[in-house]
Scaffold this motif. Structure first.
Motif, PDB file in Angstrom:
ATOM      1  N   UNK A  95       1.076  -1.308   0.175  1.00  0.00           N
ATOM      2  CA  UNK A  95       0.262   0.628   0.190  1.00  0.00           C
ATOM      3  C   UNK A  95       0.801   1.515  -0.293  1.00  0.00           C
ATOM      4  N   UNK A  96       0.139   2.728  -0.197  1.00  0.00           N
ATOM      5  CA  UNK A  96       1.155   3.802  -0.421  1.00  0.00           C
ATOM      6  C   UNK A  96       1.836   3.948   1.221  1.00  0.00           C
ATOM      7  N   UNK A  97       2.044   3.288   2.057  1.00  0.00           N
ATOM      8  CA  UNK A  97       2.479   3.953   2.902  1.00  0.00           C
ATOM      9  C   UNK A  97       3.584   2.922   3.491  1.00  0.00           C
ATOM     10  N   UNK A  98       3.634   1.779   3.123  1.00  0.00           N
ATOM     11  CA  UNK A  98       4.512   0.251   3.536  1.00  0.00           C
ATOM     12  C   UNK A  98       5.202   1.154   2.155  1.00  0.00           C
ATOM     13  N   UNK A  99       5.197   0.947   0.859  1.00  0.00           N
ATOM     14  CA  UNK A  99       5.655   2.235  -0.351  1.00  0.00           C
ATOM     15  C   UNK A  99       6.693   2.766  -0.166  1.00  0.00           C
ATOM     16  N   UNK A 100       6.264   3.588   0.398  1.00  0.00           N
ATOM     17  CA  UNK A 100       6.699   5.162   0.833  1.00  0.00           C
ATOM     18  C   UNK A 100       8.020   4.514   1.507  1.00  0.00           C
TER      19      UNK A 100
END
Length: 600
Positions: free
Chosen positions: A508-513
């Protein structure tokens, strides 16, 4: 019986068990001697009874021979059986190693289910061919020859008549044995095909269920099972005919010999005691002769399996032809270090399908390099060539200035970490999964890899931390967690180059960041090459290589390529629409239609 091609490797393993096999044959040969002595002693017992001499000695000696025969026969079976199990074990270990180290270009032509069948089922049949059936042929053949010799000594004329009758009976058995071998080989092939398709279905079971294709797959498997059944039935019929054909011939021969012998006894031509001994040898001959022919049939079935096993042992190996000395390094480029990776005019095709055509680019020793391009542009193929899963048909791939075609595989993969798009986690603890390729990794090495991969919070939330057990294929972890686990597995070996094939695909966006932050830290100490579907990851790359149609279209930074390359601009625009992390710096607002099937 002709030897199968390339039998040397497996035959070499059999020679490694020559002590056990030799001991088994020697013990069996001693048993043959005790068997052949029994009719002679029985004839002596008859003569002693006729002459009124004491019978205690001959009877005790006969009983001792019977007991010795039983003990020697059992001992021979144990010794030969142990040798067979050792050969199967050594063959499976050898073949497992050759499959694991096989050149993928050749292994891809095999069906994995068939490989499994050869490793498990065919090796068991091979054991029978190399040990038990051969021992039976040798030892029972010795009994047959011994009986023939004793019959010739007792009555040469009657022995010649016996051999003529037995020869007629044996002729049909030889023809059946040849047909049995052909049928057995076909059955092993059909069984392997069924195993291969079954493994394909089991591997893709969620897809099969999701597509509602259970009935279609069952029908396909039923067709393959029908083929295996048909060829198996041919083997069964030939096996069923084999023994009766022999028995009929042998029984007819036995009746003819006994009839003529009785006539000669009645006319006084032959002594009754001598004819009794001759008849005993004839009875002793029949059973071993049947066993010899049955063992020949079994041996031929095993040889069919042996051919398939040996075919697997000849798989070309990855390091075959690799020189001991690496290619000389090119001059160090001015103003910087030697590239971590360099592709020079690389050409590659999967069979007749060309994928790369003259691809050339470099990857700096540090920093993040992104590969972008439409689906089918050759991005994953580039990674597989760098890892030396396959070899280019033209050009060269250099690692730290050395052609990887001349480096040992262990050296290449020790320097290059690879995280595939469909990463695999294995049954075991998280620690065992992370240290999978680095068994000597310390706790500090594992924890550092966990931190760099952004997996620390996940590990802290688990009840047993790094010692938490996960199931097959990583059951118990989310897709993103499995992906980060595989990133940690690559990092724990401290590679010089890290290849990430869609490593952020399941995040997800948080883990990808968080993983992007990790990539920046990793890129400070080694080269990172990433295929990514999110513009936010690509935009931060130090260098971007744009592939199209198996060629390098452009190389540059994000802002420059947006301005100068229309394909990259379209790819970046399409990716931005689906990127939940927001707009990347320097990326224009998307307009117009969006491309599909792209990866940036």
């Amino acid at each position: 019986m002709t030897a199968p091609r390339g039998e040397g490797i497996i035959a070499g393993l059999a020679r490694g068990q020559r002590r056990l096999l030799g001991a088994g044959i020697a013990v069996g040969a001693a048993g043959v001697v005790t068997t052949l002595a029994q009719p002679a002693l029985l004839a002596g017992l008859i003569q002693a009874a006729g002459q009124g001499r004491p019978l205690t000695g001959p009877i005790v000696l006969l009983v001792a021979l019977f007991l010795a025969d039983a003990v020697l026969s059992s001992s021979q079976g144990v010794l030969i059986g142990r040798a067979g199990e050792n050969i199967v074990r050594d063959t499976r270990v050898l073949l497992s190693g050759r499959v694991l180290r096989a050149d993928l270009a050749h292994l891809d032509r095999q069906r994995m289910g068939d490989v499994h069948t050869r490793l498990v089922g065919d090796t068991s049949l091979m054991k029978v061919s190399l040990t038990q059936s051969l021992a039976q042929i040798i030892l029972n053949g010795m009994v047959v020859l011994g009986c023939v010799a004793m019959m010739a000594w007792t009555d040469p004329g009657l022995m010649l008549f016996t051999l003529a009758c037995l020869g007629v009976a044996a002729f049909g058995g030889v023809g059946l044995a040849r047909a049995l071998r052909r049928a057995a080989l076909a059955n092993r092939e059909d069984t392997g095909a069924f195993g291969a398709d079954l493994q394909r279905v089991l591997t893709a079971l969620p897809t099969v269920k999701g597509a509602g294709a259970e009935d279609a797959e069952q029908e396909r498997l039923a067709g393959l099972a029908d083929r295996a059944r048909a060829s198996g039935n041919r083997v069964t019929v030939l096996n069923a005919l084999f023994t009766p054909v022999l028995n009929v011939g042998l029984q007819a021969s036995l009746a003819a010999v006994l009839g003529i012998g009785m006539v000669r006894v009645a006319t006084g031509t032959v002594d009754p005691a001598a004819f009794t001994a001759f008849t005993m040898y004839l009875f002793y001959l029949v059973s071993p002769l049947v066993v010899v022919f049955i063992s020949i049939g079994t041996h031929l079935q095993g040889r069919a399996a042996l051919e398939r096993v040996d075919e697997l042992s000849r798989l070309p190996q990855e390091d075959a032809g690799v020189g001991a000395v690496a290619a000389p390094a090119p001059p160090v480029p001015a103003g910087g270090d030697r590239p971590a990776v360099e592709l020079r005019d690389v050409v590659f095709a999967y069979g007749d399908r060309p994928v790369l055509d003259g691809v050339s680019f470099t990857v700096p020793a540090r920093g993040l390099t992104a590969l972008v391009g439409p689906s089918g542009a050759g991005k994953t193929t580039v990674f597989q060539l760098i890892e030396r899963f396959y070899r280019p048909s033209g050009g060269s791939v250099l690692l730290d200035g050395r052609d990887i075609a001349r480096l040992p595989t262990s050296d290449v993969r020790g320097r290059v970490g690879y995280v595939q798009q469909d990463s695999v986690a294995m049954t075991g603890t998280l620690r065992e999964n992370i240290a999978y390729g680095a068994p000597d990794a310390t706790d500090n090495d594992v924890r550092e890899a966990v931190e760099l991969a952004g997996l620390a919070e996940v590990v802290a939330s688990l009840p047993d931390g790094l010692d938490t057990l996960i199931g097959d294929q990583g059951n118990g972890l989310s897709g993103g967690q499995r992906q980060r686990l595989c990133v940690a597995r690559a990092l724990v070996r401290r590679p010089e180059v890290v290849l990430l094939d869609e490593a952020t695909a399941h995040l997800d966006a948080e883990a990808e960041g968080a993983l992007r932050d990790s990539l920046r830290r990793i890129a400070r100490r080694c080269a990172v090459v990433a295929i990514a579907h999110r513009i936010s990851t690509v935009a931060e790359a130090d260098r971007i290589v744009v592939l199209e149609g198996g060629r390098v279209r452009a190389v540059g930074r994000h802002t420059d390529l947006l301005r100068e390359d229309g394909l990259y601009r379209r790819l970046a625009t399409a990716a931005l629409v689906h990127d939940p992390s927001g707009e990347a710096p320097g990326t224009p607002e998307p307009t117009g239609s969006h491309s599909s099937g792209v990866s940036v």
